[in-house]
Design a protein around this motif. Structure first.
Motif, PDB file in Angstrom:
ATOM      1  N   ALA A 127       0.830  -1.208   0.000  1.00 55.98           N
ATOM      2  CA  ALA A 127       0.000   0.000   0.000  1.00 55.98           C
ATOM      3  C   ALA A 127       0.859   1.250   0.000  1.00 55.98           C
ATOM      4  O   ALA A 127       1.997   1.248   0.486  1.00 55.98           O
ATOM      5  N   LEU A 128       0.285   2.312  -0.554  1.00 54.42           N
ATOM      6  CA  LEU A 128       0.886   3.644  -0.472  1.00 54.42           C
ATOM      7  C   LEU A 128      -0.126   4.524   0.250  1.00 54.42           C
ATOM      8  O   LEU A 128      -1.256   4.692  -0.221  1.00 54.42           O
ATOM      9  N   VAL A 129       0.261   5.018   1.422  1.00 55.85           N
ATOM     10  CA  VAL A 129      -0.628   5.888   2.202  1.00 55.85           C
ATOM     11  C   VAL A 129      -0.070   7.303   2.130  1.00 55.85           C
ATOM     12  O   VAL A 129       1.093   7.535   2.480  1.00 55.85           O
ATOM     13  N   ASP A 193      -0.879  -2.135  -4.606  1.00 56.18           N
ATOM     14  CA  ASP A 193      -2.241  -2.655  -4.798  1.00 56.18           C
ATOM     15  C   ASP A 193      -3.286  -1.668  -4.288  1.00 56.18           C
ATOM     16  O   ASP A 193      -4.469  -1.801  -4.583  1.00 56.18           O
ATOM     17  N   LEU A 194      -2.820  -0.713  -3.456  1.00 53.31           N
ATOM     18  CA  LEU A 194      -3.758   0.176  -2.768  1.00 53.31           C
ATOM     19  C   LEU A 194      -3.099   1.543  -2.584  1.00 53.31           C
ATOM     20  O   LEU A 194      -1.951   1.618  -2.154  1.00 53.31           O
ATOM     21  N   VAL A 195      -3.823   2.619  -2.927  1.00 50.22           N
ATOM     22  CA  VAL A 195      -3.340   3.974  -2.650  1.00 50.22           C
ATOM     23  C   VAL A 195      -4.421   4.678  -1.819  1.00 50.22           C
ATOM     24  O   VAL A 195      -5.595   4.688  -2.203  1.00 50.22           O
ATOM     25  N   CYS A 220      -5.325  -1.779  -9.124  1.00 47.88           N
ATOM     26  CA  CYS A 220      -5.044  -0.981  -7.926  1.00 47.88           C
ATOM     27  C   CYS A 220      -6.317  -0.240  -7.454  1.00 47.88           C
ATOM     28  O   CYS A 220      -7.058   0.315  -8.255  1.00 47.88           O
ATOM     29  N   LEU A 221      -6.537  -0.274  -6.142  1.00 47.63           N
ATOM     30  CA  LEU A 221      -7.703   0.408  -5.560  1.00 47.63           C
ATOM     31  C   LEU A 221      -7.278   1.754  -4.980  1.00 47.63           C
ATOM     32  O   LEU A 221      -6.293   1.821  -4.233  1.00 47.63           O
ATOM     33  N   ARG A 243     -10.209   1.518  -9.837  1.00 50.42           N
ATOM     34  CA  ARG A 243     -11.349   1.465  -8.918  1.00 50.42           C
ATOM     35  C   ARG A 243     -11.186   2.522  -7.839  1.00 50.42           C
ATOM     36  O   ARG A 243     -10.074   2.742  -7.345  1.00 50.42           O
ATOM     37  N   THR A 244     -12.288   3.139  -7.436  1.00 48.17           N
ATOM     38  CA  THR A 244     -12.220   4.195  -6.424  1.00 48.17           C
ATOM     39  C   THR A 244     -13.267   3.985  -5.334  1.00 48.17           C
ATOM     40  O   THR A 244     -14.352   3.463  -5.599  1.00 48.17           O
TER      41      THR A 244
END
Ligand code: NDP
Length: 307
Positions: A127-129, A193-195, A220-221, A243-244
């Protein structure tokens, strides 16, 4: 809603608090399940937190949600806090058990449930936060509990990202602190996979930081924790056909978990979600979990402030 001599009072403490959507959400849930509860907003300034908690004990208030800026400050006045709240370093829900106040953190469960709802697999994800404030810490705690593989925390103030990385890294999750330039590092983005946008950027219609959306995998979500509006961050992700999800899922699920702590009943999540949409002071929400067919113009509007 009929207020009787037996009505149990719950509510929210914060400064400011008048914008909160929680009264609409919880009172709709109490009505739907015919529970004799009422939820009200209490404007509590930082200097009065201790007195407010004594008031909860003295008046037999069943519990409260805690919002900005008290999520950390209440901890020292509570009788006990849950392991999750301790890990998150913040309390957003207080339960009054016979005069003893227990602190919980349902933001963590709210984030996990919001991702499960869109069938996102946290275990093993990268993930990227973006952001390193209070809600970012809840997100990192959730990602650690969900056994994510690796998280990069990018923040304007890098030292804050480093501090957060150190706090969460020790719990077994691999956390890397980075500057905002990371949002254009195509190699790093190709592996996420996730931002998550955990900053308040977009709350007042601001453009998001430059980010190479197209470098992320197609699966990626993109999750924006801001709710109640279509942010630049989500609009650009959707334009790149990713996807959002907006922050309303997390908001509903943290509320549902608090509802269960206070009432012992499963929360009527659909009722709470509908109440959020129709609250007179709520603005139109971003369409969750969908990429638009055509290019859309980002409309800038002012919506509700954070919970
Ligand atoms: P904090 O004030 O603790 O943190 C704010 C974060 O945003 C920091 O990382 C800060 O960076 C960054 N930031 C703010 N303005 C700018 C800017 N102009 N440029 C770059 N970075 C900026 O807030 P919280 O963590 O409590 O909340 C953040 C947002 O999350 C809220 O605005 C709210 O919309 C949302 N939220 C949603 C919830 C939900 O249930 N959906 C629950 C709680 C919050 P820096 O460290 O450099 O200052």
């Amino acid at each position: 809603m009929q207020i009787s001599g037996r009505t149990q009072v719950v509510g929210i403490i914060g400064d400011p608090v008048a914008h909160s959507l929680s009264p609409a959400m919880h009172n709709a849930a109490f009505r739907a399940l015919k529970l004799d509860f009422a939820y009200v907003a209490f404007h509590v300034r930082p200097a009065q937190v201790r007195q407010a908690l004594d008031g909860i004990r003295a008046l037999g208030i069943a519990g409260v949600n805690v919002t900005v800026p008290h999520k950390e400050g209440v901890i020292k006045w509570l009788d006990a806090i849950s392991p999750t709240a301790r890990r998150a370093g913040a309390v957003n829900t207080i339960v009054n058990r016979n005069g003893r106040l227990h602190g919980e953190n349902t933001d963590v469960a709210g984030f996990l449930r919001a991702l499960r709802e869109v069938r996102f697999q946290i275990r093993g994800c990268r993930a990227l936060v973006v952001g390193a404030g209070g809600v970012a810490r809840a997100v990192l705690t959730a990602l650690a509990e969900g056994q994510a593989a690796e998280v990069t925390v990018a923040n304007r103030t890098v030292v804050r990202a480093r501090r957060l990385a150190r706090a969460v890294h020790s719990r077994g999750l691999q956390v890397i602190a980075a500057p905002l330039a990371t949002l254009q590092d195509r190699q790093r983005l190709a592996a996420v996979d996730l931002v998550v946008n955990a900053t308040s950027l977009g709350l007042h219609g601001e453009r998001f930081f430059p980010l190479a959306y197209g470098a992320t995998p197609r699966s990626c979500l993109f999750v924006d924790l801001i709710y109640g509006r279509r942010t630049d961050f989500l609009a650009r992700a959707a334009r790149s056909r990713r996807r959002t999800v907006d922050g309303s899922g997390m908001l509903v699920h943290q509320g549902a978990a608090a509802f269960t702590f206070w009432t012992g009943r499963a929360a009527p999540v659909a009722v709470m979600r509908a109440a959020l949409r129709t609250a007179p002071w709520a603005r139109p929400r971003a369409r969750p979990h969908a990429a638009p067919r055509r290019r859309t113009k980002v409309k800038i509007d002012k919506g509700p402030a954070p919970e």
